[in-house]
Structures are given as C-alpha cells and as structure tokens.
Design a protein around this motif. Structure first.
Motif, PDB file in Angstrom:
ATOM      1  N   ARG A 138      81.581  27.909  59.858  1.00 20.36           N
ATOM      2  CA  ARG A 138      80.906  26.605  59.746  1.00 20.36           C
ATOM      3  C   ARG A 138      79.836  26.452  60.832  1.00 20.36           C
ATOM      4  N   GLU A 139      80.142  26.833  62.055  1.00 27.06           N
ATOM      5  CA  GLU A 139      79.159  26.728  63.143  1.00 27.06           C
ATOM      6  C   GLU A 139      77.937  27.601  62.861  1.00 27.06           C
ATOM      7  N   ILE A 140      78.178  28.795  62.353  1.00 26.55           N
ATOM      8  CA  ILE A 140      77.059  29.688  62.022  1.00 26.55           C
ATOM      9  C   ILE A 140      76.234  29.094  60.888  1.00 26.55           C
ATOM     10  N   SER A 141      76.890  28.595  59.858  1.00 29.50           N
ATOM     11  CA  SER A 141      76.158  28.032  58.725  1.00 29.50           C
ATOM     12  C   SER A 141      75.349  26.807  59.153  1.00 29.50           C
ATOM     13  N   GLU A 142      75.904  25.984  60.032  1.00 28.09           N
ATOM     14  CA  GLU A 142      75.159  24.815  60.520  1.00 28.09           C
ATOM     15  C   GLU A 142      73.966  25.245  61.374  1.00 28.09           C
ATOM     16  N   ALA A 143      74.171  26.226  62.253  1.00 27.04           N
ATOM     17  CA  ALA A 143      73.080  26.697  63.106  1.00 27.04           C
ATOM     18  C   ALA A 143      71.933  27.264  62.277  1.00 27.04           C
ATOM     19  N   LEU A 144      72.269  27.927  61.165  1.00 30.00           N
ATOM     20  CA  LEU A 144      71.250  28.555  60.321  1.00 30.00           C
ATOM     21  C   LEU A 144      70.805  27.674  59.158  1.00 30.00           C
ATOM     22  N   ALA A 145      71.343  26.453  59.081  1.00 28.09           N
ATOM     23  CA  ALA A 145      71.007  25.522  58.002  1.00 28.09           C
ATOM     24  C   ALA A 145      71.216  26.165  56.636  1.00 28.09           C
ATOM     25  N   GLN A 146      72.365  26.844  56.488  1.00 26.36           N
ATOM     26  CA  GLN A 146      72.739  27.507  55.248  1.00 26.36           C
ATOM     27  C   GLN A 146      74.153  27.095  54.876  1.00 26.36           C
ATOM     28  N   GLU A 147      74.475  27.202  53.610  1.00 26.51           N
ATOM     29  CA  GLU A 147      75.830  26.913  53.153  1.00 26.51           C
ATOM     30  C   GLU A 147      76.769  28.044  53.577  1.00 26.51           C
ATOM     31  N   PRO A 148      78.034  27.723  53.893  1.00 26.81           N
ATOM     32  CA  PRO A 148      78.986  28.783  54.229  1.00 26.81           C
ATOM     33  C   PRO A 148      79.081  29.866  53.150  1.00 26.81           C
ATOM     34  N   ALA A 149      78.938  29.488  51.894  1.00 27.22           N
ATOM     35  CA  ALA A 149      79.006  30.472  50.806  1.00 27.22           C
ATOM     36  C   ALA A 149      77.842  31.469  50.878  1.00 27.22           C
ATOM     37  N   THR A 150      76.750  31.076  51.471  1.00 31.59           N
ATOM     38  CA  THR A 150      75.610  31.976  51.653  1.00 31.59           C
ATOM     39  C   THR A 150      75.853  32.905  52.842  1.00 31.59           C
ATOM     40  N   ILE A 151      76.509  32.386  53.863  1.00 33.68           N
ATOM     41  CA  ILE A 151      76.747  33.139  55.096  1.00 33.68           C
ATOM     42  C   ILE A 151      77.857  34.179  54.913  1.00 33.68           C
ATOM     43  N   SER A 152      78.880  33.842  54.156  1.00 33.69           N
ATOM     44  CA  SER A 152      80.058  34.722  54.031  1.00 33.69           C
ATOM     45  C   SER A 152      79.740  36.148  53.597  1.00 33.69           C
ATOM     46  N   PRO A 153      78.898  36.374  52.571  1.00 34.75           N
ATOM     47  CA  PRO A 153      78.592  37.765  52.201  1.00 34.75           C
ATOM     48  C   PRO A 153      77.852  38.519  53.319  1.00 34.75           C
ATOM     49  N   LEU A 154      77.019  37.806  54.065  1.00 34.82           N
ATOM     50  CA  LEU A 154      76.318  38.438  55.193  1.00 34.82           C
ATOM     51  C   LEU A 154      77.322  38.882  56.243  1.00 34.82           C
ATOM     52  N   LEU A 155      78.306  38.026  56.506  1.00 34.06           N
ATOM     53  CA  LEU A 155      79.326  38.348  57.497  1.00 34.06           C
ATOM     54  C   LEU A 155      80.150  39.557  57.056  1.00 34.06           C
ATOM     55  N   ARG A 156      80.470  39.625  55.764  1.00 36.38           N
ATOM     56  CA  ARG A 156      81.232  40.774  55.263  1.00 36.38           C
ATOM     57  C   ARG A 156      80.461  42.084  55.471  1.00 36.38           C
ATOM     58  N   ARG A 157      79.160  42.066  55.174  1.00 39.94           N
ATOM     59  CA  ARG A 157      78.351  43.274  55.345  1.00 39.94           C
ATOM     60  C   ARG A 157      78.213  43.652  56.822  1.00 39.94           C
ATOM     61  N   LEU A 158      78.042  42.649  57.684  1.00 35.76           N
ATOM     62  CA  LEU A 158      77.936  42.923  59.119  1.00 35.76           C
ATOM     63  C   LEU A 158      79.263  43.426  59.685  1.00 35.76           C
ATOM     64  N   GLU A 159      80.358  42.932  59.135  1.00 34.56           N
ATOM     65  CA  GLU A 159      81.672  43.418  59.552  1.00 34.56           C
ATOM     66  C   GLU A 159      81.850  44.873  59.105  1.00 34.56           C
ATOM     67  N   ALA A 160      81.440  45.182  57.887  1.00 31.80           N
ATOM     68  CA  ALA A 160      81.541  46.560  57.375  1.00 31.80           C
ATOM     69  C   ALA A 160      80.689  47.518  58.204  1.00 31.80           C
ATOM     70  N   ALA A 161      79.583  47.015  58.755  1.00 24.27           N
ATOM     71  CA  ALA A 161      78.713  47.834  59.600  1.00 24.27           C
ATOM     72  C   ALA A 161      79.266  47.976  61.020  1.00 24.27           C
ATOM     73  N   GLY A 162      80.334  47.234  61.320  1.00 24.33           N
ATOM     74  CA  GLY A 162      80.962  47.346  62.633  1.00 24.33           C
ATOM     75  C   GLY A 162      80.373  46.446  63.704  1.00 24.33           C
ATOM     76  N   TYR A 163      79.575  45.441  63.306  1.00 27.94           N
ATOM     77  CA  TYR A 163      78.919  44.564  64.273  1.00 27.94           C
ATOM     78  C   TYR A 163      79.733  43.332  64.644  1.00 27.94           C
ATOM     79  N   LEU A 164      80.697  42.968  63.816  1.00 27.46           N
ATOM     80  CA  LEU A 164      81.486  41.776  64.085  1.00 27.46           C
ATOM     81  C   LEU A 164      82.854  41.875  63.442  1.00 27.46           C
ATOM     82  N   THR A 165      83.729  40.969  63.862  1.00 27.65           N
ATOM     83  CA  THR A 165      85.046  40.832  63.230  1.00 27.65           C
ATOM     84  C   THR A 165      85.203  39.390  62.791  1.00 27.65           C
ATOM     85  N   ARG A 166      86.006  39.213  61.749  1.00 29.26           N
ATOM     86  CA  ARG A 166      86.351  37.865  61.264  1.00 29.26           C
ATOM     87  C   ARG A 166      87.866  37.764  61.280  1.00 29.26           C
ATOM     88  N   GLN A 167      88.375  36.797  62.030  1.00 33.29           N
ATOM     89  CA  GLN A 167      89.819  36.588  62.103  1.00 33.29           C
ATOM     90  C   GLN A 167      90.094  35.093  62.063  1.00 33.29           C
TER      91      GLN A 167
END
Length: 166
Positions: free
Chosen positions: A72-101
């Motif tokens: 939610r904080e990321i989506s608010e900072a980027l003025a995007q819906e969480p549903a738009t941010i979630s696929p980006l986060l999944r790809r960045l996690e797969a690339a090894g840049y972040l974790t989601r817990q």
C-alpha cells in the motif's frame, strides 16, 4: 512511430476563436502524452543496462528511499493501484531484488524489503539521472523546473478531482 513536430506551437491568443482551442497542437493532454511516452522511451536503453523496466525502476526508487515498505505504501508513493504494483513486485522478487513477506503484527499486509542484491543495484542506478539529463539535453535547473511544473499540474488535477467528488 513518428513523433510529431512539437517545436513550440503558437499558444492560443486570448480571445482567439474557439476553433483554435481545438487544434491538436494546442492540447495540453496531447503534449503531455507524447512527452511522457518520449521520455520513458529515452529511459529504456539506460534502464536495460540495469535489467529494469521503467515501472520496475520506479518501484526500486521507492524502496531505495525506504525499505521495508508495505504494498500500500509503495502504491501510494507511486500513485498506482496495488493491483498494478503487485505484478512488478513479483518480477522484482524473481530477479532477486526484493522479498515480500507478511508484515509483523498485520497478517493482511505484505512487507516489501530490498535484498542485498537490490540494495547493491542502487549504486549502478546513481548514474541514471545524469545520463538522462545528458540524453535529454537538460541541466539540473531545467529538470527541477520541469519537475516543479509537473508536480503543480498533478496537484491541480487532484484538487479538481476533489472538487468534483463530493
């Protein structure tokens, strides 16, 4: 796609015929759309070297400022819906840049945290702003002026939306 010649079309004069107000070259929305697409396109080869798309770069900028953050904080900072941010986060996690817990104390919230690899990418990204200023032929002051004008425009659209939503 050919970019139209947007070299400073004449602004409509005060009291100009209404027909001139409808000329494509006088439309703010058109200039913003083309400028946005052109600037994002100019970022592509620069971000390709980092292995990031432009939307992924924006997420990483957000996390380089503060990590962990909730979706939610990321989506608010980027003025995007969480549903738009979630696929980006999944790809960045797969690339090894972040974790989601799951966030501690709030099972409904995901904490997004940079990995060491994601934090290290920041060092490479420090070259992006200077590279982009050079690519676009802008100096720091011009970028600052454009940014301030865009932020005023964003605020004006939010104010207009608030005026019509209640």
């Amino acid at each position: 796609m050919a970019v139209p010649d947007l070299a400073a079309p004449a602004a409509p004069e005060a009291g100009a015929p209404a027909d001139e107000d409808l000329l494509l070259e006088h439309q703010l929305c058109f200039a913003l759309t083309v400028a946005s697409r052109s600037v994002v396109g100019a970022y592509k080869p620069v971000l390709d070297k980092l292995g990031l798309t432009h939307p992924q770069y924006l997420v990483m900028l957000c996390l380089w400022e503060s990590s962990p953050r909730t979706v939610r904080e990321i989506s608010e900072a980027l003025a995007q819906e969480p549903a738009t941010i979630s696929p980006l986060l999944r790809r960045l996690e797969a690339a090894g840049y972040l974790t989601r817990q799951r966030a501690e104390g709030n099972e409904r919230s995901l904490a997004v945290r940079l990995t060491d690899r994601g934090a290290a990418l920041r060092q490479q990204a420090t070259a992006v702003p200077g590279t982009m200023m050079a690519r676009l032929g802008l100096d720091r002051e011009q970028v600052s002026e454009l940014h301030a004008a865009m932020m005023r425009l964003i605020a004006a659209t939010r104010d207009a939306d608030q005026g019509h939503s209640g």
